[in-house]
Design a protein around this motif. Structure first.
Motif, PDB file in Angstrom:
ATOM      1  N   ILE A   1       0.868  -1.187   0.000  1.00 20.93           N
ATOM      2  CA  ILE A   1       0.000   0.000   0.000  1.00 20.93           C
ATOM      3  C   ILE A   1       0.903   1.234   0.000  1.00 20.93           C
ATOM      4  O   ILE A   1       1.610   1.495   0.985  1.00 20.93           O
ATOM      5  CB  ILE A   1      -0.930   0.001   1.247  1.00 20.93           C
TER       6      ILE A   1
ATOM      7  N   TYR B   1      -4.456   4.537  -1.778  1.00 17.08           N
ATOM      8  CA  TYR B   1      -4.668   4.946  -0.376  1.00 17.08           C
ATOM      9  C   TYR B   1      -3.593   5.923   0.095  1.00 17.08           C
ATOM     10  O   TYR B   1      -3.180   5.892   1.256  1.00 17.08           O
ATOM     11  CB  TYR B   1      -4.739   3.691   0.523  1.00 17.08           C
TER      12      TYR B   1
ATOM     13  N   ARG C   1      -2.651   3.871   6.959  1.00 19.07           N
ATOM     14  CA  ARG C   1      -3.008   3.822   5.530  1.00 19.07           C
ATOM     15  C   ARG C   1      -3.089   2.362   5.070  1.00 19.07           C
ATOM     16  O   ARG C   1      -3.962   1.987   4.281  1.00 19.07           O
ATOM     17  CB  ARG C   1      -1.981   4.597   4.697  1.00 19.07           C
TER      18      ARG C   1
ATOM     19  N   GLY D   1      -6.486   0.611   3.767  1.00 16.77           N
ATOM     20  CA  GLY D   1      -6.526   0.039   2.420  1.00 16.77           C
ATOM     21  C   GLY D   1      -6.929  -1.427   2.462  1.00 16.77           C
ATOM     22  O   GLY D   1      -7.753  -1.882   1.664  1.00 16.77           O
TER      23      GLY D   1
END
Ligand SMILES: Cc1ncc(COP(=O)(O)O)c(C=O)c1O
Length: 253
Positions: A159, A187, A221, A225
């Motif tokens: 991510i 993301y 994050r 995600g």
């Protein structure tokens, strides 16, 4: 949970460099980072513990060792801090007074073949505990995600936390990854470390539910995600997933 300060992926990315510095004790280690760099913070601590001289090149010549508690702490651990203007930092110019010394240079965030090789031992650690179909982690330079897909040979989802997809793709080309690494750039939440109420609330709720600390820049994050991908049926039913907590929790400011 490797260690409260050298947590998550930090030790894995640093350990091969520490080995190199220990072979020749006159070596010091230089690396680069922003004013809140988890990577430099871990390096400063490791240097202190292993009695290795460390130098941190910090982005921003308006800063001083007293600009925040992390810089102050790094300096107290013995890291020699040099503050560079943003242009020189972008070019990764090493100040002349230290360039001539016998130094090991760790690129920003630890990305290099040496950094990636520190992920190899993770293969056995993980295989002893769980066999999974996917492993998911936050990506900054890609060092951790590249190492994991290279050595574990399972489908790896990175991510992305900053707008550097091209750089990551270039970094990946230095390794034979057999299409196992997929980078997801959905993301980023605008830009690196940008504040977001959604993310802050997500991190708070996550902590209340699981008693596992996450922070918005990387692990927040990543988990955000991951939940979103699950919700959107990205993973085939009954897939076994590993979410890798890469650390980055600093408990004081
Ligand atoms: C907590 C945390 N997670 C993930 C990353 C990203 O790691 P990498 O640069 O290996 O992609 C970093 C940055 O080093 C980090 O501090």
């Amino acid at each position: 949970m490797i260690h409260p300060i050298i947590s998550g992926n930090k030790w894995r990315k640093l350990k091969e460099y520490i080995g190199l510095a220990q072979i020749n004790t006159s070596n010091s280690i230089i690396s680069f980072g922003g004013a809140y760099s988890n990577h430099l913070y871990a390096l400063a601590y490791v240097g202190n513990q292993f009695n290795i001289k460390t130098k941190g090149i910090i982005r921003g010549n308006e800063l001083t060792i007293n600009s925040n508690s992390y810089l102050k702490q790094m300096s107290e651990w013995g890291m020699d801090l040099h503050f560079l203007d943003r242009e020189s930092y972008r070019k990764k110019i090493i100040p002349v007074e230290i360039a001539k010394e016998n130094v090991i240079v760790i690129p920003e965030g630890g990305f290099s073949k040496v950094g990636v090789s520190g992920l190899e031992s993770f293969k056995n650690e993980l295989n002893e505990q769980i066999k999974a179909d996917y492993i998911i982690m936050a990506v900054g330079t890609g060092t951790t995600a590249i190492g994991i897909s290279k050595f574990l040979k399972i489908k790896t989802i990175g991510i992305l936390t900053l707008q550097n997809l091209n750089e990551i793709e270039n970094n990946c080309q230095e390794f034979e990854l057999e299409d196992l690494l997929e980078i997801n750039a959905n993301y980023i939440f605008g830009k690196y470390a940008k504040g977001s109420q959604v993310l802050n609330e997500f991190c708070d709720t996550f902590y209340k539910k699981h008693q596992i600390l996450i922070e918005p820049t990387y692990t927040g994050r990543m988990f955000y995600g991951l939940y979103d991908l699950i919700k959107n049926n990205y993973f085939p039913k009954n897939s076994k997933l590993i979410a890798l907590h890469t650390g980055g929790i600093k408990l004081s400011d």
